[in-house]
Design a protein around this motif. Structure first.
Motif, PDB file in Angstrom:
ATOM      1  N   HIS A 177       3.606   0.735   3.105  1.00 52.58           N
ATOM      2  CA  HIS A 177       3.550  -0.224   4.249  1.00 52.58           C
ATOM      3  C   HIS A 177       2.997  -1.358   3.467  1.00 52.58           C
ATOM      4  O   HIS A 177       2.522  -1.453   2.517  1.00 52.58           O
ATOM      5  CB  HIS A 177       2.812   0.278   5.288  1.00 52.58           C
ATOM      6  N   HIS A 237       0.810  -1.169  -0.058  1.00 52.40           N
ATOM      7  CA  HIS A 237       0.099  -0.055  -0.004  1.00 52.40           C
ATOM      8  C   HIS A 237       1.000   1.171  -0.015  1.00 52.40           C
ATOM      9  O   HIS A 237       1.356   1.631   1.172  1.00 52.40           O
ATOM     10  CB  HIS A 237      -0.926   0.014   1.181  1.00 52.40           C
ATOM     11  N   ASP A 246       0.060  -4.342   4.146  1.00 57.16           N
ATOM     12  CA  ASP A 246      -0.964  -4.752   4.923  1.00 57.16           C
ATOM     13  C   ASP A 246      -1.250  -6.009   4.756  1.00 57.16           C
ATOM     14  O   ASP A 246      -1.308  -6.896   3.620  1.00 57.16           O
ATOM     15  CB  ASP A 246      -2.420  -4.003   4.364  1.00 57.16           C
TER      16      ASP A 246
HETATM   17 MN    MN Z   1      -2.848   0.316   4.467  1.00 51.52          MN
END
Ligand code: MN
Length: 157
Positions: free
Chosen positions: A41, A35, A43
């Motif tokens: 980051h 993401h 997920d």
């Molecule tokens: Mn996210």
């Protein structure tokens, strides 16, 4: 109300993300979605019942800034986020301005086998396309303000 927080954060007139919907059976799938939002980051989502052993099947979710480790003994921070609907497992695309704005790509997916499940401590084996191996994901019970902070460690080579 597992999916209430998910619903509250989003405007489904604007975002292409799936609308929440309760499901009763799960296939023990996982996904890692890269993401690229305000901070890149990963997920990590596991298909599990809302509560330990009851409730609708949801995607239990953690945001892992540096992704899951691919070597044994390495620990990474994992921040628990709101449960997501099961349909989110196939989601990739662009989230427009608003909550989570940015690009979502599926980085890895597959199935998992739970080998240990206690309150705030999950042990499982991932069978993914990129990552396969055993992991331990556990809550860091330090301070109240850190209630969403977990760690993930790879326990197999
Ligand atoms: Mn996210």
């Amino acid at each position: 109300m597992a999916l209430e927080e998910y619903k509250e954060k989003r405007d489904f007139g604007k975002t292409p993300e799936p609308k929440p919907e309760g499901k009763k059976t799960g296939k023990q799938r996982f996904v890692i979605q890269e993401h690229n939002a305000s901070h890149l980051h990963y997920d990590f989502r596991l298909e599990l019942p809302e509560k330990m052993d009851s409730g609708d099947i949801v995607l239990k979710s953690w945001a892992i800034p540096k992704n899951l480790p691919d070597k044994s003994g390495i620990k990474r921070l994992a921040i628990q986020t709101e449960d997501h609907p099961v349909d989110y497992i196939d989601f990739s695309g662009i989230i427009p301005s608003g909550y989570g704005a940015g690009t979502v790509k599926i980085w890895d997916k597959g199935t998992f086998k739970l080998t240990g499940s206690e309150e705030k401590s999950l042990k499982f084996i991932l069978h993914g396309e990129k990552l396969s191996g055993e992991y331990h994901l556990f809550w860091l019970h330090k301070k109240e303000r850190e209630e969403n902070q977990w760690m993930i460690v790879r326990t197999s080579k």
